[in-house]
Design a protein around this motif. Structure first.
Motif, mmCIF file in Angstrom:
data_model
loop_
_atom_site.group_PDB
_atom_site.id
_atom_site.type_symbol
_atom_site.label_atom_id
_atom_site.label_comp_id
_atom_site.label_asym_id
_atom_site.label_seq_id
_atom_site.Cartn_x
_atom_site.Cartn_y
_atom_site.Cartn_z
ATOM 1 N N ARG A 63 0.847 -0.844 0.408
ATOM 2 C CA ARG A 63 -0.082 0.231 0.213
ATOM 3 C C ARG A 63 0.645 1.385 -0.069
ATOM 4 O O ARG A 63 0.803 1.604 1.181
ATOM 5 N N PRO A 64 1.804 1.812 -1.115
ATOM 6 C CA PRO A 64 2.201 2.388 -1.067
ATOM 7 C C PRO A 64 1.791 4.310 -0.721
ATOM 8 O O PRO A 64 0.775 4.158 -1.808
ATOM 9 N N ALA A 65 2.887 5.069 -0.484
ATOM 10 C CA ALA A 65 1.999 6.067 -0.533
ATOM 11 C C ALA A 65 3.124 6.821 -1.248
ATOM 12 O O ALA A 65 3.922 8.014 -0.768
ATOM 13 N N PRO A 66 2.763 7.257 -2.624
ATOM 14 C CA PRO A 66 4.182 7.935 -3.414
ATOM 15 C C PRO A 66 3.662 9.402 -3.090
ATOM 16 O O PRO A 66 2.859 10.575 -2.349
ATOM 17 N N LEU A 67 6.125 9.949 -3.225
ATOM 18 C CA LEU A 67 5.800 11.090 -2.252
ATOM 19 C C LEU A 67 6.075 12.367 -4.534
ATOM 20 O O LEU A 67 6.901 12.286 -4.882
ATOM 21 N N PRO A 68 5.439 13.298 -4.683
ATOM 22 C CA PRO A 68 5.867 14.499 -5.381
ATOM 23 C C PRO A 68 7.971 14.438 -5.322
ATOM 24 O O PRO A 68 7.868 14.510 -4.489
ATOM 25 N N THR A 89 14.803 3.956 -9.157
ATOM 26 C CA THR A 89 15.839 4.992 -8.298
ATOM 27 C C THR A 89 15.453 4.425 -7.314
ATOM 28 O O THR A 89 13.704 5.352 -7.359
ATOM 29 N N LEU A 90 16.252 3.805 -5.752
ATOM 30 C CA LEU A 90 15.356 3.993 -4.300
ATOM 31 C C LEU A 90 15.695 5.380 -3.917
ATOM 32 O O LEU A 90 16.760 5.893 -4.016
ATOM 33 N N SER A 91 14.935 5.672 -3.229
ATOM 34 C CA SER A 91 14.268 6.341 -2.492
ATOM 35 C C SER A 91 14.750 6.625 -1.158
ATOM 36 O O SER A 91 14.543 5.764 -0.302
ATOM 37 N N ALA A 92 15.681 6.785 -0.353
ATOM 38 C CA ALA A 92 15.872 6.840 1.264
ATOM 39 C C ALA A 92 16.549 7.686 2.044
ATOM 40 O O ALA A 92 16.895 9.016 1.954
ATOM 41 N N LEU A 93 15.918 7.719 3.387
ATOM 42 C CA LEU A 93 16.327 9.442 4.291
ATOM 43 C C LEU A 93 16.885 8.061 5.184
ATOM 44 O O LEU A 93 17.945 7.096 6.108
ATOM 45 N N HIS A 94 18.756 9.392 5.473
ATOM 46 C CA HIS A 94 19.889 8.280 6.084
ATOM 47 C C HIS A 94 19.941 9.704 7.409
ATOM 48 O O HIS A 94 20.497 10.991 7.226
ATOM 49 N N LEU A 95 19.661 9.327 8.833
ATOM 50 C CA LEU A 95 20.191 10.589 9.299
ATOM 51 C C LEU A 95 21.880 10.138 9.680
ATOM 52 O O LEU A 95 22.326 8.862 9.592
ATOM 53 N N ARG A 96 22.806 11.014 9.698
ATOM 54 C CA ARG A 96 24.148 11.094 9.528
ATOM 55 C C ARG A 96 24.046 12.723 11.198
ATOM 56 O O ARG A 96 23.863 12.990 11.084
ATOM 57 N N LEU A 97 24.549 11.601 12.226
ATOM 58 C CA LEU A 97 25.474 11.720 13.503
ATOM 59 C C LEU A 97 27.114 12.069 13.207
ATOM 60 O O LEU A 97 27.212 11.477 12.620
ATOM 61 N N PRO A 98 27.565 12.911 14.572
ATOM 62 C CA PRO A 98 28.877 13.773 14.267
ATOM 63 C C PRO A 98 29.504 12.915 14.357
ATOM 64 O O PRO A 98 30.492 11.785 13.877
ATOM 65 N N ASN A 99 29.723 11.609 15.493
ATOM 66 C CA ASN A 99 30.115 10.980 16.073
ATOM 67 C C ASN A 99 29.197 9.374 15.855
ATOM 68 O O ASN A 99 28.681 8.792 17.406
ATOM 69 N N PRO A 100 28.492 8.508 15.327
ATOM 70 C CA PRO A 100 27.468 7.448 15.998
ATOM 71 C C PRO A 100 28.086 6.307 16.098
ATOM 72 O O PRO A 100 29.233 5.606 15.584
ATOM 73 N N ARG A 101 27.171 5.447 16.892
ATOM 74 C CA ARG A 101 28.137 3.909 17.404
ATOM 75 C C ARG A 101 27.501 3.440 16.531
ATOM 76 O O ARG A 101 28.359 2.067 16.578
ATOM 77 N N GLY A 102 27.141 3.500 15.698
ATOM 78 C CA GLY A 102 26.323 2.632 14.541
ATOM 79 C C GLY A 102 25.406 2.622 14.171
ATOM 80 O O GLY A 102 25.392 4.023 13.336
ATOM 81 N N ALA A 114 8.749 6.775 3.564
ATOM 82 C CA ALA A 114 9.623 7.121 4.787
ATOM 83 C C ALA A 114 9.362 8.788 5.437
ATOM 84 O O ALA A 114 9.477 8.987 7.153
ATOM 85 N N ALA A 115 7.996 9.272 5.248
ATOM 86 C CA ALA A 115 7.877 10.885 5.526
ATOM 87 C C ALA A 115 7.094 10.600 6.220
ATOM 88 O O ALA A 115 7.254 10.875 7.936
ATOM 89 N N ASP A 116 6.312 9.051 6.572
ATOM 90 C CA ASP A 116 4.939 8.849 7.049
ATOM 91 C C ASP A 116 6.445 8.064 8.602
ATOM 92 O O ASP A 116 5.699 8.184 9.738
ATOM 93 N N TRP A 117 7.468 7.453 8.621
ATOM 94 C CA TRP A 117 7.590 6.691 9.221
ATOM 95 C C TRP A 117 8.892 6.925 9.872
ATOM 96 O O TRP A 117 9.725 6.704 11.015
ATOM 97 N N LEU A 118 9.058 7.903 9.576
ATOM 98 C CA LEU A 118 10.572 8.847 10.649
ATOM 99 C C LEU A 118 9.989 10.431 10.440
ATOM 100 O O LEU A 118 9.571 11.457 9.615
ATOM 101 N N TYR A 139 7.259 3.754 -3.383
ATOM 102 C CA TYR A 139 6.770 3.876 -2.183
ATOM 103 C C TYR A 139 7.775 5.161 -2.289
ATOM 104 O O TYR A 139 8.657 5.794 -2.016
ATOM 105 N N GLY A 140 7.078 6.991 -1.240
ATOM 106 C CA GLY A 140 7.355 7.748 -0.678
ATOM 107 C C GLY A 140 8.235 8.519 -3.256
ATOM 108 O O GLY A 140 7.687 8.561 -3.665
ATOM 109 N N LYS A 141 9.438 8.594 -2.360
ATOM 110 C CA LYS A 141 10.633 9.437 -4.260
ATOM 111 C C LYS A 141 10.370 8.361 -4.982
ATOM 112 O O LYS A 141 11.954 8.529 -5.803
#
Length: 303
Positions: A63-68, A89-102, A114-118, A139-141
């Protein structure tokens, strides 16, 4: 009116009355013929339904929800990532912190994007983990459309390979929710992360089909998504989280997973259903405990 003929009931559709010479045997024969015709029509309709389900089951599962393409995500430190795969081409959201543990590699459920899930990054910041949240095809973009389980798994693998090497020497976590749990278990069995988290998982899509659509033959399903079979091959720790009030995917599925996975632990949430698991404090505290309990990798110990 002139030229019109009186309406006549076709022979055999109505049996004559007893006063017109009908016999019980003749009456029964008429009913049998009608019942036989209805059975043939019902059987034909059932075959048409099976054919439709086989060729269009993506509409039932996904049940995808596309985004423009112009949509912009407004979360701090969250970057849009484009991941090329075969034909899309797949779209993803990447949270990047300064010094992450993983890294937490997140595979979401069958609806939304992704906008709904994050909607917040607070948990990941508190745990000090980066996040990669993938949108499947359509899904999304993300471009393209889902056409097979093999394609879907290949896309997930490509996304993992695009981001995981940058976290060499850090903790790697694969997280799956609902639909995404089968994909997460399959990937985890291949790459053996430090931790696998499956939230509201199912043992297999075939088993779910038997529960919710018992009149449809399981062999019809082109997306078996056998989570239990893959979970048995996960060597590292596996955290299962399930609501005891989940009627969509009953907790018995997690119990089956716990029985086949060698290092599984099940967190049961007594008052949770399917879509509200993350709203319970025990969910966040147990995930945080599991993430913080992961041992440091050699490169971190040397820092």
């Amino acid at each position: 009116m002139i030229g019109e003929r009186p309406f006549a009931v076709p022979a055999g559709l109505l049996a004559p009355s007893a006063g017109e010479g009908a016999t019980p045997a003749h009456d029964a024969l008429g009913w049998l013929r009608a019942a036989g015709s209805l059975a043939v029509l019902a059987g034909f309709a059932y075959l048409l339904l099976l054919a439709w389900v086989y060729h269009h089951q993506e509409r039932l599962i996904f049940r995808p929800a596309p985004l423009p393409a112009t949509h912009r995500f407004a979360l701090a430190d969250v970057h849009e990532v484009a991941i090329p795969v075969a034909g899309a081409t797949l779209s993803a959201l990447h949270l990047r912190l300064p010094n992450p543990r993983g890294l937490i590699f997140f595979l979401h459920g069958n609806s939304g994007n992704a906008a709904d899930w994050l909607r917040s990054t607070d948990f990941y910041r508190a745990a000090n983990y980066d996040l990669l949240l993938l949108d499947y095809r359509g899904y999304g973009k993300s471009g393209g459309r889902i056409e097979s389980e093999e394609q879907l798994r290949a896309d997930v693998r490509a996304a993992w390979q695009a981001v995981a090497p940058a976290y060499a020497g850090r903790r790697l976590v694969i997280y799956g929710r609902s639909l995404g749990t089968a994909l997460a278990a399959g990937l985890a069995a291949e790459v053996q992360p430090d931790l696998t988290i499956l939230v509201s998982p199912y043992c297999s899509m075939r088993q779910l089909m038997r529960q919710h659509h018992p009149l449809l033959p399981p062999a019809l399903l082109r997306y078996p998504l056998a989570t239990c079979a893959d979970a048995a091959g996960i060597d590292g720790p596996l955290l299962l989280v399930h609501g005891e009030r989940d009627s969509l995917i009953p907790i018995a599925h997690s119990e089956q997973l716990a029985a086949v996975a060698p290092h599984a632990r099940l967190l049961r949430l007594a008052d949770a259903a399917h879509a509200d698991v993350h709203e319970f404090p025990a969910y966040g505290s147990e995930l945080m405990r599991a993430l913080q309990a992961l041992p440091a990798r050699p490169s971190e110990e040397d820092e």
